[in-house]
Design a protein around this motif. Structure first.
Motif, short mmCIF file in Angstrom:
data_model
loop_
_atom_site.label_atom_id
_atom_site.label_comp_id
_atom_site.label_asym_id
_atom_site.label_seq_id
_atom_site.Cartn_x
_atom_site.Cartn_y
_atom_site.Cartn_z
N ASN A 138 10.73 -30.42 -3.15
CA ASN A 138 11.25 -30.24 -1.79
C ASN A 138 10.15 -30.46 -0.76
O ASN A 138 10.38 -31.09 0.29
N LEU A 139 8.97 -29.94 -1.03
CA LEU A 139 7.88 -30.08 -0.07
C LEU A 139 7.52 -31.54 0.13
O LEU A 139 7.35 -32.01 1.26
N LEU A 226 10.31 -26.60 14.39
CA LEU A 226 11.43 -26.26 13.52
C LEU A 226 10.93 -25.41 12.35
O LEU A 226 10.00 -25.82 11.64
N LEU A 227 11.54 -24.26 12.14
CA LEU A 227 11.15 -23.36 11.07
C LEU A 227 12.10 -23.52 9.88
O LEU A 227 13.32 -23.45 10.04
N LEU A 228 11.52 -23.72 8.69
CA LEU A 228 12.29 -23.89 7.46
C LEU A 228 11.87 -22.82 6.46
O LEU A 228 10.67 -22.53 6.32
N GLY A 229 12.85 -22.28 5.73
CA GLY A 229 12.55 -21.27 4.73
C GLY A 229 12.70 -21.80 3.33
O GLY A 229 12.83 -23.01 3.09
N ASN A 259 20.67 -28.73 0.63
CA ASN A 259 19.32 -28.53 0.12
C ASN A 259 18.34 -28.54 1.29
O ASN A 259 18.53 -29.27 2.27
N VAL A 260 17.30 -27.73 1.21
CA VAL A 260 16.40 -27.57 2.35
C VAL A 260 15.76 -28.90 2.77
O VAL A 260 15.56 -29.15 3.97
N ALA A 261 15.46 -29.77 1.81
CA ALA A 261 14.86 -31.06 2.17
C ALA A 261 15.86 -31.94 2.90
O ALA A 261 15.51 -32.64 3.86
N ALA A 262 17.14 -31.92 2.46
CA ALA A 262 18.17 -32.69 3.15
C ALA A 262 18.43 -32.12 4.54
O ALA A 262 18.58 -32.88 5.52
#
Length: 280
Positions: A138-139, A226-229, A259-262
């Protein structure tokens, strides 16, 4: 098995030669997480990633290649005549590294010096802040989207995964060398420094009060972070409390979330900066 050394290094006859220690047991995550920061190295895998690393100014400490890549990478090796270059069949490379290489080209690279937070924020208009993400795939995907969609910098919480871990580098296709990044030392305390630099903090989060992404006037904000968890848990309560606004991507078809990456790629596009620089 044997490994043939080129130019500056004598031939070695065994895969346990100490000069190949950088490349051993790359599948042991705990070893790599402990070894790489301490020794100041990371592994670049595949010819394209290797090229992007040296083009970004990163310095190799050795190369380990399958013979078929020598012609394609001859110019890269020529740029570093004093750096040892080892050649071995792909099966031998797999024995050394402990995994099947998608591309038979590796380089052990010196880690660049950390970038100061203030330096990254000075000229940035769009940044992404990642909290406690431990999935390297994902990173790496987020870094690739950041490079493609105009994000100026990536900031990582202290417990987030290493962008220079082998899998993150490979998934990003070398974009971790293109997008400047820094690891924050205090979480969520350093968010105050980001806000002090003039950034609006926008958290991607589910929950009451979240603004649909398409309704958020991103272009009214010259500086936006933008904050992502993490997957599953999302952002912590502390990070959400420090955010100026929560944003959500409306879902259809009974799907809870992306998904967080999407989700990051969607948000990067919707919140892109189109002030002084044109959007193509």
């Amino acid at each position: 098995m044997s490994v043939i050394a080129l130019d500056a290094v004598d031939a070695v006859d065994a895969v346990d030669d100490p000069r190949l220690s950088d490349y051993r047991r790359l599948t042991d995550v705990q070893l790599r997480l402990a070894k790489e920061p301490a020794e100041g190295l990371y592994i670049a895998e595949s010819p394209k990633v290797l090229r992007r690393a040296v083009d970004a100014g990163h310095v190799p400490r050795s190369f380990l290649l399958a013979p078929k890549w020598l012609p394609d990478l001859a110019d890269v090796l020529a740029r570093f005549p004093s750096v040892p270059a080892f050649v071995a069949p792909e099966a031998t490379l797999g024995t050394i590294t402990g995994f099947h290489l998608h591309r038979g080209a590796l380089a052990a690279m010196h880690r660049p010096a950390p970038r100061p937070l203030g330096e990254l924020l000075d000229s940035a208009r769009r940044v992404v802040i990642i909290e406690d993400m431990v999935d390297h795939t994902n990173l790496g995907a987020i870094f690739r989207s950041a490079a493609a969609l105009g994000v100026d910098a990536v900031l990582l919480s202290p417990r987030s995964a290493d962008p220079l871990y082998r899998r993150a580098v490979r998934v990003s296709m070398g974009s971790v060398f293109q997008v400047p990044w820094a690891r924050l030392s205090s979480w969520p305390g350093d968010l105050a420094a980001v806000r002090a630099a003039g950034f609006t903090l926008a958290a991607l989060a589910l929950g009451p009060g979240a603004v649909p992404l398409g309704a958020f006037p991103a272009r009214d904000h010259e500086r936006l972070a933008l904050l992502l968890g993490t997957e599953g848990d999302g952002l912590s309560d502390g990070a959400l409390a420090d955010a100026d606004v929560a944003l959500t991507i409306p879902m259809h078809g009974g799907v809870d979330s992306l998904n967080v990456a999407a989700a990051a790629a969607v948000a990067f596009w919707e919140c892109r900066y189109d002030g002084a620089r044109p959007v193509l």
